[in-house]
Motif scaffolding. Structure first.
Motif, short mmCIF file in Angstrom:
data_model
loop_
_atom_site.label_atom_id
_atom_site.label_comp_id
_atom_site.label_asym_id
_atom_site.label_seq_id
_atom_site.Cartn_x
_atom_site.Cartn_y
_atom_site.Cartn_z
N GLY A 273 -4.51 -0.26 -9.29
CA GLY A 273 -3.52 0.48 -10.03
C GLY A 273 -2.44 -0.24 -9.95
N LYS A 274 -1.86 -1.19 -9.33
CA LYS A 274 -0.67 -1.94 -8.88
C LYS A 274 -0.84 -3.98 -9.44
N ILE A 275 0.01 -4.38 -9.83
CA ILE A 275 -0.09 -5.40 -10.48
C ILE A 275 0.63 -6.11 -9.33
N PHE A 276 0.68 -7.38 -9.01
CA PHE A 276 1.03 -8.19 -8.01
C PHE A 276 0.76 -10.02 -9.24
N LEU A 277 2.25 -10.66 -7.95
CA LEU A 277 2.45 -11.94 -9.18
C LEU A 277 2.36 -12.56 -7.68
N ALA A 278 2.19 -14.06 -8.18
CA ALA A 278 2.59 -14.78 -7.14
C ALA A 278 3.83 -15.48 -7.79
N HIS B 177 0.80 -1.13 -0.40
CA HIS B 177 -0.17 -0.38 -0.25
C HIS B 177 1.24 1.04 0.33
N ASP B 178 2.40 1.37 0.96
CA ASP B 178 2.74 2.44 0.94
C ASP B 178 3.74 2.84 -0.08
N SER B 179 4.36 1.93 -0.31
CA SER B 179 4.93 1.63 -1.64
C SER B 179 5.04 2.57 -2.91
N PRO B 180 5.58 3.17 -3.54
CA PRO B 180 5.82 3.98 -4.90
C PRO B 180 5.87 3.39 -5.89
N ALA B 181 6.27 1.64 -5.79
CA ALA B 181 6.54 0.99 -6.98
C ALA B 181 5.05 0.64 -7.27
N ARG B 182 5.15 -0.27 -8.34
CA ARG B 182 4.03 -0.69 -8.99
C ARG B 182 3.84 -1.88 -9.15
N GLU B 183 4.82 -2.65 -8.71
CA GLU B 183 4.55 -4.28 -9.32
C GLU B 183 5.12 -4.52 -8.53
#
Ligand code: 13P
Ligand code: SF4
Length: 351
Positions: free
Chosen positions: A280-285, A255-261
């Motif tokens: 808006g962020k991308i999450f990879l297992a 939540h806090d990180s500016p990263a997108r992935e």
């Protein structure tokens, strides 16, 4: 005859704190397939003054329907504080036992009586007691992923979000026994610099399956992605992680990180909560050794379904019950945890 755990094929006996539905209780076969289960669960929730608590590893539809979703410490606190008459615990059995230990006057039900945990299975009360007896002078810190009997034999219970904080409050020269997760124990040992900390050799069957080589390969294909890992992962996985924390700490990090992935090295159903929080962020297992397996899914957590939750609320079973003498012994180390654990801002816990 000993009951064999169908998931782990473990011949050790399963918990005896669960009262199964009585003869004549409703079963899956009785459920009308046209029934709106969410609406029915909602109706029962009001009728029975029930609260539904769910862990982040539950299916998305269960998380969405719960009154409260959290990590093991959040859920323990919520179970201790609620004024509901019934707690419907959608997680695994040891979590529901904690709810009963902390709120004995409430009816505590679980969707599936067989939702255990490989860490709990690895640490049976007899061998645990012998281990304690073999280490006089050691304080016993036990991860919450264990049975009520093992809690009753421990000095302080910890969770992944509270273990480091609690260890740091103990005198530096205090020898420690840490059970049952050896990876979490080793991580805490490294973080706190404790030398005299003996580890029980248990592991989580989910977190053990990630592959550092495959995570690194995935990261090279997604150069901006940050790796978030749970401390139940082996050291090799933690070495390639940008952040290590409990489920709620990982959620806060993304939540806090500016990263997108992000590459998520914990049970994959937590991604549901991440997507809701940051669409808006991308999450990879995180991948396992063969690169493409679905190994980040906990088979115990997966036993819970809306159908079984509905039945548990109607039947008021499977239900957690335990002798008062056991409850009182297990309560002591849990209360120590609640006293010593870090206090969290309430808004971080919302479902
Ligand atoms: P936390 O949610 O406390 O991080 O626990 C993870 C886990 O494995 C629960 O079984
Ligand atoms: Fe146990 Fe691992 Fe499943 Fe958590 S994810 S309940 S530690 S087997």
């Amino acid at each position: 005859m000993k009951k064999i755990n169908p998931l782990t094929r473990d011949p050790r006996p399963m918990s005896n704190t669960v009262i199964l539905p009585a003869a004549g209780a409703k079963t899956l076969a009785d459920i009308d397939p046209t029934l709106d289960l969410s609406a029915e669960i909602d109706r029962l929730r009001k009728e029975k003054n029930a609260i539904i608590l769910a862990h982040y590893y539950q299916d998305g539809e269960i998380q969405d329907l719960a009154d409260y979703v959290g990590d093991s410490l959040d859920l323990s606190r919520k179970a201790a504080a609620t004024d509901a008459d019934m707690i419907v615990f959608s997680g695994v059995r040891f979590m529901a036992e904690v709810a009963k230990i902390l709120s004995p006057q409430k009816t505590v039900v679980i969707p599936d009586a067989e939702a255990g945990c490989s860490l709990e299975d690895s640490c049976q009360p007899g061998p645990f007691k012998a281990w304690r007896d073999a280490h006089p002078g050691h304080i016993s810190l036990t991860y919450i992923n264990c049975s009520a009997e093992v809690k009753a034999l421990s000095d302080i219970i910890v969770t992944s979000s509270s273990a480091e904080h609690i260890v740091n409050q103990l005198p530096k020269d205090q020898p420690i026994l840490f059970a049952p997760d050896r990876h979490l124990g080793a991580y805490i040992k490294r973080k706190t610099g404790r030398e005299d900390m003996v580890l029980w050799p248990g592991t989580c069957i989910v977190h053990e399956q990630f592959s550092a080589r495959e995570i690194t390969r995935l990261k090279s294909q997604h150069p901006g992605a940050l790796v978030a890992a749970h401390p139940e992962c082996p050291e090799g996985i933690l070495q390639v992680a940008d952040h290590i924390g409990s489920t709620s700490q990982i959620l806060k990090f993304v939540h806090d990180s500016p990263a997108r992935e992000f590459i998520v090295a914990t049970e994959q159903h937590i991604i549901h909560q991440m997507q809701k929080d940051a669409p808006g962020k991308i999450f990879l297992a995180a991948p396992g050794a063969d690169g493409g397996c679905n190994c980040a899914s906990c088979p115990f957590m997966a036993l819970n379904t809306l159908e079984k939750m509905y039945l548990a609320m109607i039947n008021e079973a499977p239900r957690i019950e335990m002798p008062e003498e056991l409850r009182l012994r297990a309560l002591k180390p849990l209360e120590r945890m609640l006293e010593l654990a870090p206090i969290k801002k309430p808004e971080q816990n919302a479902a």
